[in-house]
Design a protein around this motif. Structure first.
Motif, PDB file in Angstrom:
ATOM      1  N   SER A  78       0.810  -1.221   0.000  1.00  0.00           N
ATOM      2  CA  SER A  78       0.000   0.000   0.000  1.00  0.00           C
ATOM      3  C   SER A  78       0.841   1.267   0.000  1.00  0.00           C
ATOM      4  O   SER A  78       0.415   2.294  -0.540  1.00  0.00           O
ATOM      5  CB  SER A  78      -0.938   0.011   1.210  1.00  0.00           C
ATOM      6  OG  SER A  78      -0.192  -0.073   2.419  1.00  0.00           O
ATOM      7  N   THR A 109      -0.224   2.729  -4.130  1.00  0.00           N
ATOM      8  CA  THR A 109      -1.229   3.758  -3.906  1.00  0.00           C
ATOM      9  C   THR A 109      -0.786   5.050  -4.573  1.00  0.00           C
ATOM     10  O   THR A 109       0.335   5.505  -4.339  1.00  0.00           O
ATOM     11  CB  THR A 109      -1.438   3.997  -2.402  1.00  0.00           C
ATOM     12  OG1 THR A 109      -1.866   2.779  -1.789  1.00  0.00           O
ATOM     13  CG2 THR A 109      -2.494   5.068  -2.160  1.00  0.00           C
ATOM     14  N   SER A 203      -6.565   1.130  -0.642  1.00  0.00           N
ATOM     15  CA  SER A 203      -5.625   0.011  -0.811  1.00  0.00           C
ATOM     16  C   SER A 203      -5.673  -0.919   0.384  1.00  0.00           C
ATOM     17  O   SER A 203      -5.720  -2.151   0.247  1.00  0.00           O
ATOM     18  CB  SER A 203      -4.196   0.551  -0.992  1.00  0.00           C
ATOM     19  OG  SER A 203      -4.075   1.329  -2.151  1.00  0.00           O
ATOM     20  N   LEU A 331      -2.136  -4.078  -7.225  1.00  0.00           N
ATOM     21  CA  LEU A 331      -1.415  -2.949  -6.648  1.00  0.00           C
ATOM     22  C   LEU A 331      -0.053  -2.774  -7.309  1.00  0.00           C
ATOM     23  O   LEU A 331       0.393  -1.653  -7.564  1.00  0.00           O
ATOM     24  CB  LEU A 331      -1.250  -3.141  -5.138  1.00  0.00           C
ATOM     25  CG  LEU A 331      -2.509  -2.908  -4.301  1.00  0.00           C
ATOM     26  CD1 LEU A 331      -2.335  -3.490  -2.904  1.00  0.00           C
ATOM     27  CD2 LEU A 331      -2.829  -1.422  -4.214  1.00  0.00           C
ATOM     28  N   GLN A 454      -9.487   4.765  -5.629  1.00  0.00           N
ATOM     29  CA  GLN A 454      -8.442   3.747  -5.639  1.00  0.00           C
ATOM     30  C   GLN A 454      -9.024   2.352  -5.855  1.00  0.00           C
ATOM     31  O   GLN A 454      -8.474   1.539  -6.606  1.00  0.00           O
ATOM     32  CB  GLN A 454      -7.640   3.797  -4.339  1.00  0.00           C
ATOM     33  CG  GLN A 454      -6.630   2.676  -4.144  1.00  0.00           C
ATOM     34  CD  GLN A 454      -5.479   2.670  -5.139  1.00  0.00           C
ATOM     35  OE1 GLN A 454      -5.525   3.355  -6.155  1.00  0.00           O
ATOM     36  NE2 GLN A 454      -4.447   1.893  -4.851  1.00  0.00           N
ATOM     37  N   LEU A 458      -8.067  -0.065  -8.986  1.00  0.00           N
ATOM     38  CA  LEU A 458      -7.599  -1.442  -8.840  1.00  0.00           C
ATOM     39  C   LEU A 458      -8.464  -2.405  -9.648  1.00  0.00           C
ATOM     40  O   LEU A 458      -7.950  -3.335 -10.287  1.00  0.00           O
ATOM     41  CB  LEU A 458      -7.585  -1.842  -7.363  1.00  0.00           C
ATOM     42  CG  LEU A 458      -6.533  -1.164  -6.490  1.00  0.00           C
ATOM     43  CD1 LEU A 458      -6.688  -1.593  -5.041  1.00  0.00           C
ATOM     44  CD2 LEU A 458      -5.130  -1.468  -6.987  1.00  0.00           C
TER      45      LEU A 458
END
Length: 512
Positions: A78, A109, A203, A331, A454, A458
């Motif tokens: 993250s 992130t 995240s 990620l 976010q 993703l």
């Protein structure tokens, strides 16, 4: 600051951010000193440093609780460094990344302009698999730095509103250092940093969902008490979120140093690369205003849209991409499109539905009255137009009084609005939210919008789509175009979604 004054200060700042393209909020004559920028990786010199292990994905997580390797993986994925990237694109910062010596270091992130103002501290008590005390996460070293001894858990629990979550025996404190973003964005920085915090929580939440580690972030607490614990001057930074942690049973082995006395505050200071730093009074003022706690909590902010009509467009409920692609891989592969969209290919409606469902998970219990509206240009199986997303029914409802977006909406050169297949807009009613839950409602809304963006990005990555989170839009122009003005609702941020452009000049050297 009196609650009424704080509420007005927040609304004034929200208005200033919304109209900054026509009435700049930067100090007169302000220009970033690029040669004196802060370091994107903070560390504390001369501290006890503990390298963090990583969790083996083949090993089951410990019944919804953290051990040291799982915590290490959450922090690394993250907020740590995952890859070294080199690419040619339309980003205004491209001059520093078109040579291999200037390649970017990619993180899971995103952060506004790559400023990375978020600092993470693990507050560990006697039950932790590390020495008790306060530990700073050094993202560039992937290590914990012990910056204070003692047991900080009871004091943190006493500062939370409404109190210590059941089963919690440690906390992750999420702090912001204002200079790390304000050096570049001046008074606009606080708005950016709240979204950065939300993106990090998005995240963390996605990882927690995959590994069965549940813990909603706490956004209401005694700000000054937690700032004192970390040795932060409220004019220069502060704690903005607290995540509860619970430890798995510690295996037998060598004992750790466990001090059960009251924790001492952090007295050492991190290394500062900038020779000169400055305070931005408007940033300090809005932070002070949002630090005022009203009696209402985040639950009072939940504001679901009305039930969709019978002719709403249902979205495919299939979850085709969620299973085979782990969050860790998404990620590691996540990157901002920076204008590299294929403007001719439509996005499948099933992928759009999956991205919107993921975004709704990011809104969670701290939505602050935040809703999602989207402008669809090229979606297979969906007529072009503007739609409201209803997460409860997983459906889209056409918005009658709306027009198509054009490039007047976006004020920067790195994206062309028309190239994106879909533009998703997080929006809220600031006057209503602040009236109901006080000035801290601004934090709730901005953080929720960042987390939703976010999560959406993703999901797009897992579906093989390109995406970009942007705040460089002209608020009144955007709101007029998609029909928000009549409802008194303001855009918080946008996410552009589409297909990748073919023939990208790029190198992505994965470290994870």
């Amino acid at each position: 600051m009196a609650p009424e004054d704080a509420a007005q200060a927040v609304l004034d700042y929200v208005h200033a951010v919304r109209t900054r393209w026509t009435a700049p909020i930067a100090p007169p004559g302000f220009a970033p000193d690029w040669a004196d920028r802060p370091d994107p990786h903070t560390y504390y010199p001369q501290t006890e440093r503990q390298p963090l292990p990583l969790h083996d994905p083949q090993v089951p997580a410990g019944e919804g609780r953290f051990d040291l390797p799982l915590l290490g993986s959450f922090l690394h994925l993250s907020a740590g460094v995952l890859s070294r990237r080199w690419q040619i694109d339309w980003s205004p910062d491209v001059a520093g990344s078109t040579t291999l010596t200037g390649a970017r270091w990619g993180r899971g992130t995103p952060s506004g302009g790559g400023a990375y103002p978020l600092e993470l501290y693990v507050a560990a008590g006697p039950s932790a698999p590390m020495s008790s005390g306060i530990h700073h996460y050094a993202s560039g070293l992937h290590a914990l730095e012990r910056v204070a001894a003692g047991n900080p858990v009871p004091e943190i629990a006493g500062a939370l509103r409404p109190g210590r979550p059941e089963g919690t025996d440690a906390y992750l404190l999420c702090a912001l250092r204002f200079w790390k973003s304000a050096y570049k964005y001046n008074n606009f920085a606080y708005h950016l940093m709240l979204h950065d915090l939300g993106a990090f929580l998005g995240s963390w939440g996605a990882l927690g969902q995959q590994y069965g580690v549940v813990g909603d972030p706490c956004l209401a607490f005694d700000d000054r008490a937690l700032a004192r614990m970390l040795g932060l001057d409220p004019r220069e930074g502060g704690v903005l979120a607290v995540l509860p942690l619970s430890w798995a049973a510690r295996p037998s082995g060598s004992p750790l140093r466990c001090d059960d006395h009251r924790a001492r505050p952090v007295r050492s200071a991190p290394r500062e690369r900038s020779r000169e730093t400055r305070e931005f009074p408007l940033v300090s003022a809005v932070h002070e205003a949002t630090s005022v706690n009203w009696s209402l909590g985040t639950a009072q902010l939940d504001e679901s849209p009305p039930d969709p009509p019978a002719d709403a467009v249902p979205l495919d409920s299939a979850d085709s991409h969620t299973g085979p692609v782990p969050v860790a891989d998404a990620l590691a592969r996540r990157a901002s499109a920076n204008g590299r969209f294929n403007g001719g290919r439509p996005v499948p409606i099933s992928d759009l539905g999956e991205a919107l469902r993921a975004a709704s998970h990011g809104l969670g219990g701290t939505r602050g009255g935040v809703r999602l509206r989207l402008a669809a240009r090229r979606v297979a199986g969906l007529e072009a137009g503007v739609y409201d997303y209803h997460p409860e029914r997983h459906a889209l409802v056409p918005v009658a009084d709306a027009t198509a977006l054009d490039d007047r909406v976006y004020a920067l050169p790195n994206y062309s609005v028309g190239q994106a297949a879909v533009t998703v807009v997080s929006h809220w009613q600031p006057e209503r939210a602040v009236a109901r839950a006080g000035p801290r409602a601004y934090r709730y809304a901005a953080v929720a919008a960042g987390a939703a963006a976010q999560r959406l990005q993703l999901a797009a990555t897992r579906a093989g789509l390109a995406s970009g989170i942007v705040l460089g839009f002209q608020g009144p122009v955007l709101e007029d175009a998609i029909g928000l003005t009549a409802e008194g609702r303001h855009g918080l941020l946008c996410v552009f979604l589409g297909h990748h452009q073919e023939g990208i000049a790029r190198l992505d050297d994965r470290l994870y």
